[in-house]
Write a protein that holds these residues in place. Structure first.
Motif, PDB file in Angstrom:
ATOM      1  N   CYS A  32      43.147  45.820  39.116  1.00 26.56           N
ATOM      2  CA  CYS A  32      42.483  45.863  40.422  1.00 26.56           C
ATOM      3  C   CYS A  32      43.133  44.961  41.459  1.00 26.56           C
ATOM      4  CB  CYS A  32      41.000  45.506  40.289  1.00 26.56           C
ATOM      5  SG  CYS A  32      40.675  43.796  39.799  1.00 26.56           S
ATOM      6  N   GLY A  33      44.090  44.117  41.044  1.00 26.68           N
ATOM      7  CA  GLY A  33      44.781  43.254  41.983  1.00 26.68           C
ATOM      8  C   GLY A  33      44.043  41.972  42.318  1.00 26.68           C
ATOM      9  N   ALA A  34      43.005  41.624  41.561  1.00 31.17           N
ATOM     10  CA  ALA A  34      42.259  40.386  41.812  1.00 31.17           C
ATOM     11  C   ALA A  34      43.174  39.185  41.585  1.00 31.17           C
ATOM     12  CB  ALA A  34      41.043  40.294  40.895  1.00 31.17           C
ATOM     13  N   ALA A  35      43.087  38.207  42.461  1.00 29.38           N
ATOM     14  CA  ALA A  35      43.917  37.013  42.363  1.00 29.38           C
ATOM     15  C   ALA A  35      43.450  36.129  41.215  1.00 29.38           C
ATOM     16  CB  ALA A  35      43.859  36.239  43.674  1.00 29.38           C
ATOM     17  N   GLU A  36      44.268  35.124  40.902  1.00 39.16           N
ATOM     18  CA  GLU A  36      43.897  34.170  39.859  1.00 39.16           C
ATOM     19  C   GLU A  36      42.550  33.534  40.194  1.00 39.16           C
ATOM     20  OE1 GLU A  36      46.995  31.325  39.738  1.00 39.16           O
ATOM     21  OE2 GLU A  36      48.424  32.693  38.817  1.00 39.16           O
ATOM     22  N   HIS A  37      41.720  33.359  39.183  1.00 32.15           N
ATOM     23  CA  HIS A  37      40.413  32.717  39.274  1.00 32.15           C
ATOM     24  C   HIS A  37      39.418  33.492  40.134  1.00 32.15           C
ATOM     25  CE1 HIS A  37      42.201  29.425  37.161  1.00 32.15           C
ATOM     26  NE2 HIS A  37      43.115  29.289  38.114  1.00 32.15           N
ATOM     27  N   ARG A  38      39.694  34.745  40.433  1.00 35.46           N
ATOM     28  CA  ARG A  38      38.778  35.614  41.161  1.00 35.46           C
ATOM     29  C   ARG A  38      38.290  36.698  40.214  1.00 35.46           C
ATOM     30  NH1 ARG A  38      37.213  32.953  45.468  1.00 35.46           N
ATOM     31  NH2 ARG A  38      38.923  32.306  46.770  1.00 35.46           N
ATOM     32  N   PRO A  39      37.054  37.169  40.372  1.00 31.26           N
ATOM     33  CA  PRO A  39      36.543  38.209  39.464  1.00 31.26           C
ATOM     34  C   PRO A  39      37.189  39.564  39.729  1.00 31.26           C
ATOM     35  CG  PRO A  39      34.936  37.725  41.171  1.00 31.26           C
ATOM     36  CD  PRO A  39      36.045  36.732  41.333  1.00 31.26           C
ATOM     37  N   CYS A  40      37.221  40.385  38.686  1.00 32.66           N
ATOM     38  CA  CYS A  40      37.717  41.754  38.819  1.00 32.66           C
ATOM     39  C   CYS A  40      36.698  42.580  39.595  1.00 32.66           C
ATOM     40  CB  CYS A  40      37.933  42.381  37.439  1.00 32.66           C
ATOM     41  SG  CYS A  40      39.353  41.726  36.564  1.00 32.66           S
ATOM     42  N   ARG A  41      37.196  43.627  40.227  1.00 32.41           N
ATOM     43  CA  ARG A  41      36.351  44.515  41.027  1.00 32.41           C
ATOM     44  C   ARG A  41      36.629  45.963  40.644  1.00 32.41           C
ATOM     45  NH1 ARG A  41      34.264  42.395  45.825  1.00 32.41           N
ATOM     46  NH2 ARG A  41      34.821  40.234  46.148  1.00 32.41           N
ATOM     47  N   ILE A  42      35.643  46.821  40.919  1.00 33.49           N
ATOM     48  CA  ILE A  42      35.843  48.255  40.779  1.00 33.49           C
ATOM     49  C   ILE A  42      36.508  48.720  42.059  1.00 33.49           C
ATOM     50  CG2 ILE A  42      34.695  50.489  40.569  1.00 33.49           C
ATOM     51  CD1 ILE A  42      32.588  49.119  38.861  1.00 33.49           C
ATOM     52  N   LEU A  43      37.629  49.403  41.942  1.00 35.02           N
ATOM     53  CA  LEU A  43      38.406  49.784  43.106  1.00 35.02           C
ATOM     54  C   LEU A  43      37.671  50.773  44.007  1.00 35.02           C
ATOM     55  CD1 LEU A  43      41.920  50.094  41.457  1.00 35.02           C
ATOM     56  CD2 LEU A  43      41.064  48.246  42.891  1.00 35.02           C
TER      57      LEU A  43
END
Length: 102
Positions: A32-43
């Motif tokens: 999903c392209g989430a940055a380090e230390h950020r939660p994953c997201r549904i695209l």
């Protein structure tokens, strides 16, 4: 008194503040392209997930652990008979990474 939102934080304190997060959040998510230390997201709708994507956990395991199955060093992909596995690691490497994080 001035409130700074981006004040520097020592690494020792930052570690304890993030102790409840999954250790795979220390690497960016290839799905999903989430940055380090950020939660994953549904695209599709942007909903935040409580657990990281499987590809992110594989990327984390590849970055931090040696593979006991194929003897791949940290940072190198797992392989089967010299052919690299695409976007995945052996199950034993996941276990090794979880043991290291504990």
């Amino acid at each position: 008194m001035t409130i700074r939102r981006n004040a520097p934080m020592p690494d020792s304190i930052r570690h304890f503040m993030r102790a409840g997060q999954h250790p795979a959040r220390s690497v960016p998510c290839p799905h999903c392209g989430a940055a380090e230390h950020r939660p994953c997201r549904i695209l599709a709708n942007g909903r935040i997930l409580s657990q990281p994507h499987p590809r992110r956990t594989s990327a984390w395991a590849e970055a931090v652990a040696c593979c006991p199955h194929c003897q791949a060093a940290p940072g190198t992909p797992c392989h089967t008979d010299g052919i690299p596995l695409l976007d995945d690691v052996h199950a034993r490497r996941h276990l090794e990474a979880k043991e290291m994080a504990a």
